[in-house]
Each structure stands twice: as C-alpha cells, then as structure tokens.
Design a protein around this motif. Structure first.
Motif, short mmCIF file in Angstrom:
data_model
loop_
_atom_site.label_atom_id
_atom_site.label_comp_id
_atom_site.label_asym_id
_atom_site.label_seq_id
_atom_site.Cartn_x
_atom_site.Cartn_y
_atom_site.Cartn_z
N ASN A 161 -39.37 112.38 36.68
CA ASN A 161 -38.61 112.92 37.82
C ASN A 161 -39.26 112.62 39.16
O ASN A 161 -38.96 113.25 40.16
N GLY A 186 -42.45 112.96 39.90
CA GLY A 186 -43.66 113.74 40.13
C GLY A 186 -44.84 113.20 39.36
O GLY A 186 -44.83 112.07 38.87
N LYS A 193 -48.57 120.37 37.40
CA LYS A 193 -47.42 119.52 37.65
C LYS A 193 -47.06 119.60 39.12
O LYS A 193 -46.91 120.69 39.68
N ASP A 195 -44.64 117.65 42.46
CA ASP A 195 -43.51 116.77 42.75
C ASP A 195 -44.01 115.54 43.52
O ASP A 195 -45.22 115.38 43.77
N LEU A 253 -45.54 122.53 41.13
CA LEU A 253 -44.39 123.09 40.43
C LEU A 253 -44.83 124.13 39.42
O LEU A 253 -44.22 125.18 39.30
#
Length: 307
Positions: free
Chosen positions: A151, A153, A182, A184, A190
């Motif tokens: 995505n 990230g 995690k 982005d 995140l």
C-alpha cells in the motif's frame, strides 16, 4: 566486490574516509547502479564529501554499474546514527532505515525517546533529504530490517527493551522483544506490535508473504511463554513469527539445537516456502540434523508456509 554467475571476481572498489566506515546494506538501483548504506565515523576526507555531524552518521554512496562513485551523502545528529537497511521508493527515491542516539540537531528533526530509537530518512534519487522520522520508547530500540509494503508504506523491524510509552503501545514481555512499526509513505505511524517471551528475543530479518502478511525472523532465548509457543531447544534458537497485514500474530515456530543458534536472514522461495539462515554452535539434536564442524557453522533451514 562484483562477481559473475560462477563466483569469479570482476572488480572491487573501496569507499571510506580517515576513520571507520561500516557497510550494512546494498540495493540495486533502476539505472543499473547500486546504493550503499551504513555508518561512518570519518570527516570530509577520502571518499566522503561532507563533514561529520557527530560521532557516527548515516552514510550512503551511489555508484554506477562499474563501481564508480557518483555521489555520497551524510545524515546524522551529534551522537551515533547508523543505517542498517535501505529500500527503494515508488517515486524514484530511497528510504534509509537505522538507529539513532541523537537529539534534535543536525539532520534529525525529532527528539530522542530514549537511549536509541529507530530513525528513517527519506531521500530523493539525487540523495537530497525530504523528511525524517523517529520511533522509540524510553529504553533502547535497535533497528535491523525494513521492507516496502503493497500500500505504499513500510514495515520497520528490530528489537526493544522499552515498556509502553513514547511510540511503543505495548508493555515489554521481558528482556528484548521483537518490535515492528508500520508506517505510511509519508512516515506516519499506523501501528506497532511487540512479540517476545521472558528473556531476549532479537528480530533480524523480515519478508512479505503472498497473503499480505509478514514473516519475522530472529533468535530467541525465551521458553514457552508470552508470545512464544514452543520451549527452547538450547541457549538460543531461531524464532519465526507470522503476522497478518494488521500486525496480529498468526503462528510462531522455533528451530534449534542444544547450544546456540544465531539467526541472520530470511528469504522467500519460489515454491511458497522460506529459507532461514544464520549460524549454529550445536551438535546433532533437536531440529539440527548434522553436527558442528567447528566453533560455529552456517545453518540453513527450509520451511513451508504454516496455517
């Protein structure tokens, strides 16, 4: 050192300054060259074009396909900062991942959370800094691995002895724990997750899995406790933890002999399995089918995906 497909040397190149310069990561670049990353204690001398910000700095060197230097860049604060992993970004730049003990100074824009923190620096294709982010708790965080996610990230991984606080949302299980963060594509956190037992658990390498999750690999001195489901075979064992795309644990496995196994690397194989690599001091026994040839040997394990 550049070698051909049969292991014959084609050329070698040296890059450094007047003090020590330690390489940790190399990635191929889209123009046929390579980006080298690690840390440097040298000043502006030799192959290094910028003065030191402190004791040790991030240092990246861009070379072409023949090993000729194109440019180099230094990033750091007043204390110690070192790269351990590099990944290319979709916009033609790079994310440099490592650890930092520096405060807000030099190239670092955020204060330290503790003794050492994860530190990531985003650069463009020419090595210019775009942004930096720090992640840590009140204790020590040691960065080891980073992978790009589907995505846009990134997943940052290493180990920590911090409790809940700062950027860390979970209490320590004991000693050092695996810690993954995690973020982005702009470096915003995140989620974060910790995994461990009552003793030391050290994450060294990670790989993305075909189902959108991740496999975390390292070594563990813990018994069957906390997040570890199997008892230790010896002093330290390989330990792999499968998580889904949200960081939730799906399963874990331990592999070891009667003595010490030190995990270093994990890679996916074309048949859907994984190859785990490191070194072992154990004789035959436990999960080890061959005895040691000396003090410690390479030890590789082929595993398949578990459910």
């Amino acid at each position: 050192v550049k070698i051909d497909g049969s292991g014959n040397k084609l050329w070698d190149k040296r890059f450094g300054g007047a003090s020590y310069d330690i390489l940790h990561s190399i990635i191929a670049t889209s123009d046929g060259g390579f980006l080298l990353g690690g840390y440097s204690n040298s000043g502006a001398e030799g192959d290094r074009s910028q003065a030191s910000q402190g004791n040790e700095d991030f240092w990246v060197v861009k070379i072409d396909g023949s090993g000729n230097k194109l440019w180099d860049k230094r990033f750091g604060g007043a204390v110690n900062d070192g790269i351990y992993s590099i990944t290319a970004t979709s916009d033609g730049g790079f994310l440099l991942g490592g650890l930092s003990s520096s405060g807000v100074e030099g190239d670092k824009s955020q204060a330290s959370q503790g003794s050492s923190d994860y530190w990531v620096v985003k650069i463009d294709g020419s090595g210019n800094k775009l942004w930096d982010k720090r992640f840590g708790g009140a204790g020590n965080e040691y960065f080891e691995s980073m992978i790009a996610t589907t995505n846009g990230g990134f997943l940052l991984g290493g180990y920590t002895n911090s409790g809940a606080g700062g950027d860390k949302s979970q209490a320590s299980q004991g000693g050092f724990d695996y810690w993954v963060v995690k973020i982005d594509g702009s470096g915003n956190k995140l989620w974060d997750k910790g995994f461990g037992g009552a003793s030391d658990d050290v994450l060294r390498s990670m790989v993305a899995t075909t189902d959108g999750g991740f496999l975390l690999g390292g070594f563990s001195a813990s018994g069957a406790e906390g997040d570890k489901s199997e008892a230790s075979q010896g002093r330290e064992d390989y330990w792999v933890v499968k998580i889904n795309g949200n960081g939730n644990k799906l399963w874990d496995k331990r592999f070891g002999g009667t003595d010490l196994e030190d995990f270093h690397s994990i890679t996916a194989t074309t048949d859907g399995g994984f190859l785990l690599g490191g070194d072992s001091s154990s004789s035959t026994g436990g999960d080890k089918s061959q005895g040691s040839r000396g003090s410690s040997d390479y030890w590789v394990i082929k595993v398949k995906e578990c459910t």
